[in-house]
Design a protein around this motif. Structure first.
Motif, PDB file in Angstrom:
ATOM      1  N   LEU A 238       0.821  -1.216   0.000  1.00 28.26           N
ATOM      2  CA  LEU A 238       0.000   0.000   0.000  1.00 28.26           C
ATOM      3  C   LEU A 238       0.854   1.265   0.000  1.00 28.26           C
ATOM      4  O   LEU A 238       0.344   2.357  -0.239  1.00 28.26           O
ATOM      5  CB  LEU A 238      -0.955   0.002   1.200  1.00 28.26           C
ATOM      6  N   GLY A 239       2.106   1.109   0.342  1.00 34.74           N
ATOM      7  CA  GLY A 239       3.026   2.242   0.301  1.00 34.74           C
ATOM      8  C   GLY A 239       2.928   3.195   1.476  1.00 34.74           C
ATOM      9  O   GLY A 239       3.378   4.335   1.407  1.00 34.74           O
ATOM     10  N   TYR A 240       2.322   2.767   2.574  1.00 33.78           N
ATOM     11  CA  TYR A 240       2.193   3.658   3.731  1.00 33.78           C
ATOM     12  C   TYR A 240       3.533   3.748   4.471  1.00 33.78           C
ATOM     13  O   TYR A 240       4.226   2.747   4.623  1.00 33.78           O
ATOM     14  CB  TYR A 240       1.139   3.138   4.717  1.00 33.78           C
ATOM     15  N   PRO A 241       3.861   4.931   4.971  1.00 35.34           N
ATOM     16  CA  PRO A 241       5.079   5.055   5.776  1.00 35.34           C
ATOM     17  C   PRO A 241       5.057   4.056   6.944  1.00 35.34           C
ATOM     18  O   PRO A 241       3.987   3.693   7.441  1.00 35.34           O
ATOM     19  CB  PRO A 241       5.021   6.495   6.284  1.00 35.34           C
ATOM     20  N   LEU A 242       6.249   3.673   7.385  1.00 33.91           N
ATOM     21  CA  LEU A 242       6.378   2.583   8.355  1.00 33.91           C
ATOM     22  C   LEU A 242       5.536   2.786   9.626  1.00 33.91           C
ATOM     23  O   LEU A 242       4.927   1.846  10.134  1.00 33.91           O
ATOM     24  CB  LEU A 242       7.866   2.407   8.725  1.00 33.91           C
TER      25      LEU A 242
END
Lengths: 370, 551
Positions: free
Chosen positions: A246-250
């Protein structure tokens, strides 16, 4: 309860440091197994960083099958490393513990890393499928610069068994889990840490919400979301799904597994997005009790707790040098004795502790203050 | 040898053929007449009998036979006046002299088709056996390795989402630096966060004004005072415009069914509505009587009902078995969902309700592809109704447990189990175990459950049971005043008391749900599909539902 011991360092360290830390936390594990995952490798792997390493345990026949299979797929073997096994009473030696370094098939040489990652994962899954029915091959990871070792037994004894006390294998990030066998039979695929495409995690605790999470993950259309011999494997896959897919920050990993209440979300600057995200990822919400420690492909290392029951967990160390992420303070004292103890972090229900690559800095993300 | 006159009665029924036999105690009866006056079906009547009395006076037995006339309470053997076992006679009797007793040997179904008219009734399937839902138990208890939660101390979030959830990869979210941002221009389907136990569709018309008012007040109190977002469905037939235009409409789901009764008023009220309803339910089927449309018999079409529904008084209101304009799920149903969504500017979730059926999965798979379908409600065979043929109620339909499980597992295969909520109905709380039945259905895959008969029994003391007790909801003669439009009957019900009971019932169920979820270790999200928590002592059920067999 299991015990977790992770170290991230700017220098190469021996995995024995983790094992000795586990030894100090011995009251918390029953010596039913040790899992080691090393990232950013030194020693014999130092100059092989761009080549994928296949970590596996094989029988004689399994090894032959593996070699044939890898050849048929166009992988060219560059190096094989095997621990120098020392017979230890109580540990049943299997035939081959191997870490094979390969060069990519010709057609993938110039491929994008994401494409290569899919190739590596699918190859690992194919090997697992071949070797699982007769247990001739256990394949734990296949990825550049990552090495996995697992065996049943007391961590210290297993460390000795693998000859790690005299080994030149070193790494900058080491995850180690001392296993407390609870729900599942001692089966190597059920041993932490778990790995998928550059993400590795290990967990302490039992995952109450396992079945709905597993079913949700398996519906994402990713062949890598399989296995689940342990209820903790889902934590690795949730991390992979939220961060890579999804590409969400960690730090949103925490928001996925332990979403805030709506009134708390309303105060956040990203509240509107979070409200939607919470609904769509609702089946990934955990109830604990879990403490998760893991790393991401870029070399960040983190610790996170569930929001209710919590498992013991502490992070301490010195920025730029070394951090330990441990189940207990005694483990931390063993791994990083010369730290400023007053800066030790005990992550609580809203926190996610993230240590930057090379142990550069530590940051505590608090869900309420994003 | 019998007399010829005796043989003339050969075609009459004996009391032994009747489902309930009235036990009347002459020694206790004061002949006040209350029982015969109150009997809703005139199954008992006062009668005069000649009685032979043998008495003896003096020190040695000298029996004297005398005859005298006496008043008795007599049960009719006319099949049209069969005792329904409601026990209203017992309720009014000041001396406990009368009560109906169930007759296990009855042959009621053999005879209740006089004039070629099959038996019609209200209620639900007359099957008193233990339901599958009641056989399920919660066997995954958190112990030591995974501490259980404390139902009294930990924070529990027993809520569910009604409406379409977007798949995570469809979310209009983008990364900006280390934060996520929402793209506000993209359409997001409407959702509601509601309590997972809802009051299912029962119309004003099927219910008496006092009953409906009591339920409506109860859920409003639960929402506004107790903070429990319990919603209820209007059933077919609309709602009073005063409520449609009020802020309370948000606690109601408006149902549109095949007769479209009540929708003139709803459409007319639209411009004046200040809030949106909770949702729109399109009824395609009812678990109690699959293949039958709604039916409000003429006895109940009076005053307010005829006004709301826009029909004359005293006419049978039969809705067709299907929506006459609907010929395919792919097109026409999709259009209806879209039209209803459009009427409220796509701000209200719209979903269909169907009877439990083997074909539920086909419906589901079509809906799963329709981005505007907000849920699917499946009503199992144990659902109730105000009026239907006995054969429909007893023999038609599909049990809810395996139906909901199949549908959920189908969604799991498609990875859409969080996108299209399933609502389970039909027999929830049949034996009084509301929270346990609801929790079991949730763990089988339901996002919410509907109750109907349970709330009538619990909040208003409905006499009906699975031994065909009472079940005259269709005749407008409900002795409790729940399903009648006769003011003489419904004034027996106090709406305030019903509202109070509704509140008590939901508060108690909320505690019980916590008592179930806490030992399972769940509290943050509803354990939808957490089937590993379930166990059952029958292997066939375990295999069918893909849950563990325990013994």
């Amino acid at each position: 309860m299991c015990r977790l011991s992770a170290i991230t360092s700017s220098d190469y360290i021996s995995p024995m440091e983790n094992i000795l830390a586990l030894e100090t936390m011995k009251e918390g594990h029953d010596g039913s197994g040790l899992g080691l995952m090393l990232k950013d490798l030194g020693g014999p792997f130092k100059d092989m960083k761009k080549y994928p390493i296949l970590s596996a345990i094989c029988s004689n026949r399994g090894l032959e099958t593996l070699d044939e299979f890898m050849k048929s797929q166009g992988f060219r073997e560059k190096m094989t490393w095997a621990p120098s096994i020392k017979q230890i009473a109580g540990i049943e030696r299997r035939e081959h513990y191997i870490a094979k370094v390969y060069d990519y098939p010709e057609s993938y040489k110039d491929a994008d890393m994401r494409v290569k990652e899919d190739l590596l994962m699918n190859t690992r899954l194919a090997i697992r499928k071949i070797g699982e029915p007769d247990e001739s091959i256990f394949c734990f990871s296949f990825y550049p610069d990552v090495l996995t070792l697992k065996e049943v037994g007391d961590p210290l004894a297993v460390g000795e068994f693998f000859g790690l006390d005299n080994s030149d294998v070193k790494a900058k990030i080491v995850l180690a889990q001392g296993r407390q066998n609870t729900n599942y039979a001692i089966y190597l695929y059920a041993c932490h840490p778990f790995f998928i495409q550059g993400y590795g995690t290990m967990t302490n605790g039992e995952n109450t919400a396992f079945v709905p999470i597993r079913e949700f993950l398996m519906g994402r259309g990713n062949p890598g979301y399989m296995g689940y011999n342990s209820d903790s494997e889902v934590f690795t896959h949730i991390l992979h799904y939220s961060n890579r897919q999804l590409g969400y920050p960690l730090h949103y990993y925490k928001d996925v597994i332990t979403p805030l209440k709506d009134n708390e979300l309303a105060k956040r600057s990203d509240g509107a997005a979070m409200k939607l995200l919470k609904k769509s990822l609702r089946p990934l919400c955990i109830d604990g009790p879990n403490c998760v420690i893991g790393f991401t492909p870029d070399g960040s290392v983190f610790m996170v707790q569930d929001a209710k029951k919590l498992r013991p967990g502490v992070v301490g160390g010195t920025a730029g040098k070394k951090f330990g992420l441990m189940s207990e303070v005694c483990g931390l004292d063993s791994a990083v004795p010369d730290r400023d103890k007053s800066t030790d972090i005990f992550p609580m229900k809203y926190d996610m502790v993230i240590i930057a690559p090379q142990a550069r800095e530590v940051k505590v993300w608090n869900q309420l203050h994003v | 040898m019998e007399s010829a006159a005796r043989l003339d009665q050969n075609h009459q029924l004996t009391l032994k053929e009747f489902p309930y036999i009235v036990r009347w105690r002459e020694d206790r009866c004061t002949r006040c007449g209350r029982c015969t006056a109150v009997c809703p079906v005139k199954a008992i009547e006062p009668a005069v009998r000649s009685q032979r009395i043998v008495s003896s006076e003096g020190s040695s037995p000298e029996p004297q036979v005398t005859r005298r006339l006496t008043h008795v309470v007599q049960q009719s053997t006319d099949i049209d006046r069969y005792c329904i076992g409601c026990t209203t006679c017992s309720l009014v009797c000041p001396t406990d002299a009368i009560f109906p007793e169930y007759n296990f040997q009855h042959k009621f179904n053999h005879y209740k088709n006089k004039g070629g008219i099959p038996y019609m009734r209200g209620g639900r399937r007359n099957d008193p056996s233990v339901s599958t839902l009641d056989k399920l138990k919660f066997t995954r208890i958190s112990m030591l390795t995974d501490p259980a939660l404390d139902a009294g101390r930990h924070e529990f979030r027993i809520r569910t989402i009604l409406g379409r959830n977007l798949s995570p990869d469809q979310l209009p979210i983008k990364v900006a630096g280390d934060k996520l941002e929402l793209d506000p221009k993209v359409f997001v389907p409407p959702t509601r966060e509601i309590y997972p136990i809802r009051i299912g569709s029962m119309s004003i018309g099927a219910l008496s004004p006092h009953m409906w008012e009591g339920l409506a007040m109860g859920i409003t109190y639960l929402n506004e005072v107790e903070g429990l977002p319990v919603v209820m469905c209007s059933g077919e037939g609309g709602m009073p415009p005063s409520i449609l235009k009020s802020r309370y409409i948000k606690y109601f789901i408006l149902q549109i069914a095949s007769g479209y009764f009540g929708w003139d008023e709803i459409i007319r009220s639209l411009p004046d509505m200040t809030e949106d309803p909770c949702a729109i339910e399109i009824k395609y089927g009812q678990g109690a009587k699959p293949g039958d449309g709604g039916l409000l018999q003429a006895y109940k079409v009076l005053g307010l009902i005829s006004k709301i529904r826009g029909v004359p008084e005293f006419v049978d209101l039969a809705s067709p078995p299907t929506h006459q304009t609907k010929y395919s799920i792919e097109e026409a149903v999709a259009k209806m969902i879209t039209s209803m969504s459009m009427a409220w500017g796509f701000r209200v979730p719209v979903y269909p309700k169907i009877s439990g059926t083997k074909t539920a999965r086909a419906v589901l798979n079509n809906l799963a592809r329709n981005p505007y379908a907000a849920a699917l409600c499946i009503d199992g065979e144990d659902g109730g109704t105000g009026a239907a043929y006995n054969v429909s109620m007893d023999k038609m339909g599909h049990p809810i447990a395996s139906n909901i499980r199949d549908c959920y597992l189908d969604l799991v295969k498609q990875g859409k189990q969080n996108e299209l909520p399933l609502i389970a109905a039909g027999g929830v709380g049949k034996a009084g175990n509301l929270a346990a039945n609801a929790a079991a259905l949730i763990m089988l895959g339901a996002s919410a459950v509907d109750i109907g008969k349970y709330i009538m029994q619990t909040a208003a003391g409905c006499f009906g049971d699975e031994y065909n007790r009472c079940n005259v909801c269709n005749l407008g003669k409900c002795p409790r005043g729940i399903t009648t439009q006769d003011p003489k009957l419904y004034r027996r019900l106090d709406p305030d008391k019903i509202a109070e009971r509704v509140v008590e019932v939901f508060k108690a169920a909320d505690v019980e749900l916590k008592k179930i979820f806490a030992p399972l270790g769940r509290s943050t999200e509803l354990p939808i599909g957490m089937s590993d928590a379930l166990g059952v002592g029958e292997k066939d059920i375990a295999d069918r539902l893909s849950i563990s067999y325990v013994c």
